[in-house]
Design a protein around this motif. Structure first.
Motif, mmCIF file in Angstrom:
data_model
loop_
_atom_site.group_PDB
_atom_site.id
_atom_site.type_symbol
_atom_site.label_atom_id
_atom_site.label_comp_id
_atom_site.label_asym_id
_atom_site.label_seq_id
_atom_site.Cartn_x
_atom_site.Cartn_y
_atom_site.Cartn_z
ATOM 1 N N SER A 10 0.867 -1.183 0.000
ATOM 2 C CA SER A 10 0.000 0.000 0.000
ATOM 3 C C SER A 10 0.899 1.226 0.000
ATOM 4 C CB SER A 10 -1.005 -0.015 1.153
ATOM 5 O OG SER A 10 -0.380 0.000 2.420
ATOM 6 N N ASP A 11 0.957 1.963 1.106
ATOM 7 C CA ASP A 11 1.724 3.208 1.092
ATOM 8 C C ASP A 11 2.982 3.155 1.956
ATOM 9 O OD1 ASP A 11 0.254 3.063 3.415
ATOM 10 O OD2 ASP A 11 -0.356 5.165 3.422
ATOM 11 N N GLY A 12 3.450 1.971 2.289
ATOM 12 C CA GLY A 12 4.726 1.849 2.984
ATOM 13 C C GLY A 12 5.885 1.925 1.994
ATOM 14 N N ILE A 13 7.079 2.175 2.498
ATOM 15 C CA ILE A 13 8.238 2.307 1.610
ATOM 16 C C ILE A 13 9.223 1.153 1.776
ATOM 17 C CG2 ILE A 13 8.018 4.815 1.483
ATOM 18 C CD1 ILE A 13 10.256 5.094 3.469
ATOM 19 N N ALA A 14 8.860 0.149 2.570
ATOM 20 C CA ALA A 14 9.683 -1.054 2.717
ATOM 21 C C ALA A 14 8.878 -2.259 2.256
ATOM 22 C CB ALA A 14 10.120 -1.242 4.167
ATOM 23 N N SER A 15 9.532 -3.180 1.577
ATOM 24 C CA SER A 15 8.860 -4.377 1.093
ATOM 25 C C SER A 15 8.600 -5.339 2.256
ATOM 26 C CB SER A 15 9.726 -5.074 0.047
ATOM 27 O OG SER A 15 10.887 -5.626 0.664
ATOM 28 N N VAL A 68 10.808 -5.687 5.713
ATOM 29 C CA VAL A 68 10.218 -5.611 7.057
ATOM 30 C C VAL A 68 10.639 -6.816 7.886
ATOM 31 C CG1 VAL A 68 8.052 -5.739 8.342
ATOM 32 C CG2 VAL A 68 8.265 -4.164 6.416
ATOM 33 N N LEU A 69 10.559 -8.001 7.315
ATOM 34 C CA LEU A 69 10.947 -9.213 8.035
ATOM 35 C C LEU A 69 12.411 -9.174 8.434
ATOM 36 C CD1 LEU A 69 9.076 -11.921 5.942
ATOM 37 C CD2 LEU A 69 8.611 -11.307 8.320
ATOM 38 N N GLU A 70 13.268 -8.728 7.545
ATOM 39 C CA GLU A 70 14.698 -8.649 7.856
ATOM 40 C C GLU A 70 14.955 -7.663 8.984
ATOM 41 O OE1 GLU A 70 16.409 -7.642 4.107
ATOM 42 O OE2 GLU A 70 16.364 -9.715 3.345
ATOM 43 N N TRP A 71 14.308 -6.521 8.929
ATOM 44 C CA TRP A 71 14.497 -5.495 9.962
ATOM 45 C C TRP A 71 14.005 -6.005 11.317
ATOM 46 C CZ3 TRP A 71 16.661 -0.665 10.413
ATOM 47 C CH2 TRP A 71 16.309 0.079 11.536
ATOM 48 N N VAL A 72 12.819 -6.567 11.328
ATOM 49 C CA VAL A 72 12.244 -7.062 12.586
ATOM 50 C C VAL A 72 13.130 -8.138 13.190
ATOM 51 C CG1 VAL A 72 10.311 -8.323 13.593
ATOM 52 C CG2 VAL A 72 9.881 -6.443 11.999
ATOM 53 N N SER A 73 13.635 -9.045 12.367
ATOM 54 C CA SER A 73 14.453 -10.156 12.863
ATOM 55 C C SER A 73 15.797 -9.699 13.377
ATOM 56 C CB SER A 73 14.655 -11.194 11.744
ATOM 57 O OG SER A 73 13.432 -11.794 11.386
ATOM 58 N N GLU A 74 16.375 -8.697 12.736
ATOM 59 C CA GLU A 74 17.732 -8.283 13.067
ATOM 60 C C GLU A 74 17.808 -7.089 14.024
ATOM 61 O OE1 GLU A 74 19.721 -7.550 9.389
ATOM 62 O OE2 GLU A 74 19.322 -9.570 8.605
ATOM 63 N N ASP A 75 16.770 -6.257 14.044
ATOM 64 C CA ASP A 75 16.877 -4.995 14.768
ATOM 65 C C ASP A 75 15.820 -4.777 15.836
ATOM 66 O OD1 ASP A 75 19.048 -3.236 13.223
ATOM 67 O OD2 ASP A 75 17.908 -4.352 11.728
ATOM 68 N N THR A 76 14.943 -5.762 16.086
ATOM 69 C CA THR A 76 13.940 -5.617 17.130
ATOM 70 C C THR A 76 13.859 -6.896 17.952
ATOM 71 O OG1 THR A 76 11.946 -6.533 16.065
ATOM 72 C CG2 THR A 76 12.590 -4.298 15.431
ATOM 73 N N ASP A 77 13.097 -6.821 19.032
ATOM 74 C CA ASP A 77 12.849 -7.995 19.863
ATOM 75 C C ASP A 77 11.432 -8.519 19.675
ATOM 76 O OD1 ASP A 77 11.475 -5.899 21.017
ATOM 77 O OD2 ASP A 77 12.064 -6.379 23.083
ATOM 78 N N LEU A 78 10.757 -8.106 18.606
ATOM 79 C CA LEU A 78 9.380 -8.515 18.377
ATOM 80 C C LEU A 78 9.293 -10.009 18.071
ATOM 81 C CD1 LEU A 78 8.269 -5.541 16.094
ATOM 82 C CD2 LEU A 78 7.669 -5.880 18.508
ATOM 83 N N ALA A 79 8.284 -10.659 18.632
ATOM 84 C CA ALA A 79 8.056 -12.076 18.367
ATOM 85 C C ALA A 79 7.039 -12.284 17.253
ATOM 86 C CB ALA A 79 7.567 -12.774 19.631
ATOM 87 N N VAL A 80 6.115 -11.317 17.117
ATOM 88 C CA VAL A 80 5.030 -11.421 16.138
ATOM 89 C C VAL A 80 4.804 -10.050 15.519
ATOM 90 C CG1 VAL A 80 2.603 -12.055 15.755
ATOM 91 C CG2 VAL A 80 3.920 -13.215 17.542
ATOM 92 N N ILE A 81 4.482 -10.028 14.241
ATOM 93 C CA ILE A 81 4.061 -8.785 13.598
ATOM 94 C C ILE A 81 2.793 -9.047 12.797
ATOM 95 C CG2 ILE A 81 6.374 -7.790 13.448
ATOM 96 C CD1 ILE A 81 6.368 -8.582 10.456
ATOM 97 N N ALA A 82 2.019 -7.993 12.584
ATOM 98 C CA ALA A 82 0.872 -8.049 11.684
ATOM 99 C C ALA A 82 1.081 -7.001 10.605
ATOM 100 C CB ALA A 82 -0.426 -7.795 12.434
#
Length: 252
Positions: free
Chosen positions: A13-18, A22-36
């Motif tokens: 939609s109107d995001g600027i990351a594919s 997003v998956l790469e960023w979340v896995s490498e740079d956050t502690d999130l276990a789940v995203i929607a």
């Protein structure tokens, strides 16, 4: 307790990351276990991310941010598209019909958002529809007061609504700055917590540079928004809709 970000946008939609970025960023740079992934009026980005998720350390909930006639609604666990432009009640019913959960997105957003097509509901509409949760933490700049009002509304309705947090990120860096805390570690645990209303909405973390970061990306986000709305119009026309039947939210 684990953390989830239940409101992320991608290039679908109107995001600027594919979705992959997003998956790469979340896995490498956050502690999130789940995203929607909840792109506007489409779940394509979420389905793409879900198909890739096994390669990463995060689980993906397939979602969409449906632009109803009475505000934006996050439809979580929705593998089928929900038609935009319907009433909030009809939208929530369509989400529930596919065993999804319906979350009020950025409630009490400022009225000038309405002029930009970002419709939001009212307390009356929130009271009168069978929502499953309400977003009490959203990282979009200038929503401090709205977040405060949303959290107060949730406290008054905690017997029927789960509290959620989502960054509403249209770029990578804000992801996880608002979050949903839940007991357990999996998407199944998250869903159970939402259904039992044992979640907590956390954030947004204070960062004076976030507004500047958004400001620098506004032009790119607006470009993506224009492109996605054009796709919505073309899709509607391809399905045989006439101009009057295309939801006003997709007009450019």
């Amino acid at each position: 307790m684990s953390a989830a970000d239940l409101h992320i946008h991608t290039t679908s939609s109107d995001g600027i990351a594919s979705p992959r970025e997003v998956l790469e960023w979340v896995s490498e740079d956050t502690d999130l276990a789940v995203i929607a992934i909840c792109d506007h009026n489409t779940n394509e980005g979420a389905l793409e991310a879900a198909a890739l998720a096994s390669r990463y350390r995060v689980e993906v909930v397939v979602g969409q941010e449906v632009e109803s006639a009475q505000g934006h609604i996050l439809g979580l666990w929705t593998p089928k598209l929900v038609k935009p432009g319907m009433s909030a009640e009809e939208t929530v019913s369509a989400i529930h019909a596919q065993d999804g959960l319906a979350i009020i997105a950025h409630p009490y957003a400022p009225w000038w958002w309405h002029k930009l097509g970002l419709r939001h509901g009212t307390t009356e509409s929130y009271d009168g529809v069978a929502f499953d949760g309400v977003e009490v933490a959203n990282s979009t700049p200038m929503l401090l007061l709205a977040n405060f009002r949303a959290r107060r509304y949730w406290r008054e309705n905690a017997h029927r609504l789960a509290a959620t947090g989502g960054s509403d990120a249209h770029m990578l860096s804000p992801i996880g700055t608002s979050r949903t805390l839940f007991p357990g570690a999996t998407a199944a645990d998250l869903r159970l917590a939402l259904e039992n209303r044992t979640t907590e909405g956390g954030g947004p973390t204070f960062n004076p540079l976030r507004t500047l970061t958004y400001a620098r990306k506004v032009r790119e986000i607006r470009k993506r928004d224009h492109e996605y709305k054009q796709r919505e119009i073309e899709r509607a026309l391809s399905l045989g809709c006439v101009a009057d039947e295309i939801p006003a939210l997709t007009q450019i």
